[in-house]
Write a protein that holds these residues in place. Sequence first.
Motif, PDB file in Angstrom:
ATOM      1  N   ASN A   1       1.110  -1.209  -0.027  1.00  0.00           N
ATOM      2  CA  ASN A   1      -0.014   0.116   0.172  1.00  0.00           C
ATOM      3  C   ASN A   1       1.057   0.881   0.000  1.00  0.00           C
ATOM      4  OD1 ASN A   1      -2.657   0.752  -0.736  1.00  0.00           O
ATOM      5  ND2 ASN A   1      -2.985   1.189   2.284  1.00  0.00           N
ATOM      6  N   PRO A   2       1.559   1.339  -1.089  1.00  0.00           N
ATOM      7  CA  PRO A   2       2.331   2.338  -0.641  1.00  0.00           C
ATOM      8  C   PRO A   2       1.997   3.954  -1.100  1.00  0.00           C
ATOM      9  CG  PRO A   2       2.768   1.529  -3.108  1.00  0.00           C
ATOM     10  CD  PRO A   2       2.077   1.159  -2.185  1.00  0.00           C
ATOM     11  N   GLY A   3       2.531   4.848  -0.594  1.00  0.00           N
ATOM     12  CA  GLY A   3       2.183   6.425  -0.606  1.00  0.00           C
ATOM     13  C   GLY A   3       0.846   6.407   0.251  1.00  0.00           C
ATOM     14  N   LYS A   4       0.679   5.881   1.445  1.00  0.00           N
ATOM     15  CA  LYS A   4      -1.314   6.201   2.302  1.00  0.00           C
ATOM     16  C   LYS A   4      -0.563   6.304   3.414  1.00  0.00           C
ATOM     17  CE  LYS A   4      -2.991   4.333  -1.647  1.00  0.00           C
ATOM     18  NZ  LYS A   4      -3.786   3.317  -1.162  1.00  0.00           N
ATOM     19  N   ALA A   5      -0.693   7.155   4.318  1.00  0.00           N
ATOM     20  CA  ALA A   5      -0.882   7.643   5.635  1.00  0.00           C
ATOM     21  C   ALA A   5      -0.246   8.148   6.021  1.00  0.00           C
ATOM     22  CB  ALA A   5      -0.852   5.818   6.433  1.00  0.00           C
TER      23      ALA A   5
END
Length: 477
Positions: A472-476
């Motif tokens: 889930n890259p680029g999240k959070a």
Amino acid sequence: MSSAAPPNHAAPIDARPVVDRGAVVAELQRLLRADQVVTDAAALAEYAHDDAEWAPFELPLAVVLAEHEGDVAAVVRLAAASGARVVPRGGGTGLSGGANAVADGIVLSLERMTRIVEIDAAERFAVAEAGVINDTLRQAVAEQGLWYPPDPASYRISTIGGNAATNAGGICCVKYGVTRDYVLGLRVVLADGEIVDLGRRTAKGVTGFDLTALMVGSEGTLGIITQVTVKLLPLAGREERAVVGAFGSLIAAGEAVSAISASGIVPSALEILDRTCIEAVDAWQSLGLPHGVDTLLLAKVDEVAALGERHAASVADLMTGAGALSVEQAADADEVDRLFVARRLAYPALERLGPVLTEDICVPRGAVPEMLARIQSAAAEFDVVIANIAHAGDGNLHPLIIAPEGDDAAKARAKLAFDRIVDECRALGGTVTGEHGVGLLKLPGARAELGDRVIAMHAAIKQALDPKGTLNPGKAF
């Protein structure tokens, strides 16, 4: 709508290998049954995003419908070896873009993992796979006299795994807390495909770092939750009473919230619905809600017998003292549910009016009236319609900015209002997301709130657990 997600913090975009998309799909089809690997265009479009209307997304390479943790591990190992990314997904009910597909991504759905593995009534815990619907678990444990409190508005369609990944809250969290408060343990697939068990089943335990709490709310960026162990409360000993006040202004309702909070009474729910929400719900469902009032404040108390009666009467008096035009009380279970059904239906009712940009700010309880005033000011300044629903008892406000379909100018103004509200929230000592998660929509606000040093700490944890930037890259953050 399609736009590349922000690059992953742990793996710079120019360091990633070129992904052979066809080979990845072919290997998925070899590893799994044909009905578990979805590649048709309509399904890819459906699974490409969650319910966050305006968050960017890409079409995934494929959608995998995992049926057990072995499937999850196999997909993650393939992604790590090939340079593909994995975006985990539960019910797709998120409102921040956390489950939105990214470039070279596989959407890994856990919706078929629906076993309730164990309910231990004596020790008061349950073990459920990630795809179990929140309400399904609640009903199953209720049959044994137990209660799982976290109740997001999407409880009938959201999954336990998704609730844990976003640390979901809900209507009763003002008194009973959020998902993290109930998660004892997790089974997690790590970024290299290894499966680990975190946490415990005992009432107490402090062995090692609290990696369970770290995973809860991490939005699938550190590991993929496949199984959740939650603690339960006794179902007996609660007698719900509802108190509903009708107010002539949103600010007056906010003042009532502050008065109730200051009184020492802790309601099991304290919710706000403004005129736009009331009218949208009633136009859709014809519930007979009061018209001609600006705001409803809905409270529940759940103490037993005389104490519950006293608390309900006190809440009613505090509403009246804050300027309520009328106050209604109910103790019958069906009547309590009737009074609160409008709150559950508010979001889908508003979606019928046009695309909704959903806020999820949380401010100190005493700042609720001021924050509501600033939201109204933003609506006026940017000439947008903002409906307000709120878990007002814990300061978690959900201003919903509505723009007519196809009106690009209104959409641009809505985005300006969104950013202004986030800034005002931070100025009042609040946080940019109370329960929906950062996802993609709240990245700028989260970075401003956390600051460079804390962002670097997040990046170091990500690097340690997911050095290739697979999950889930680029999240959070």
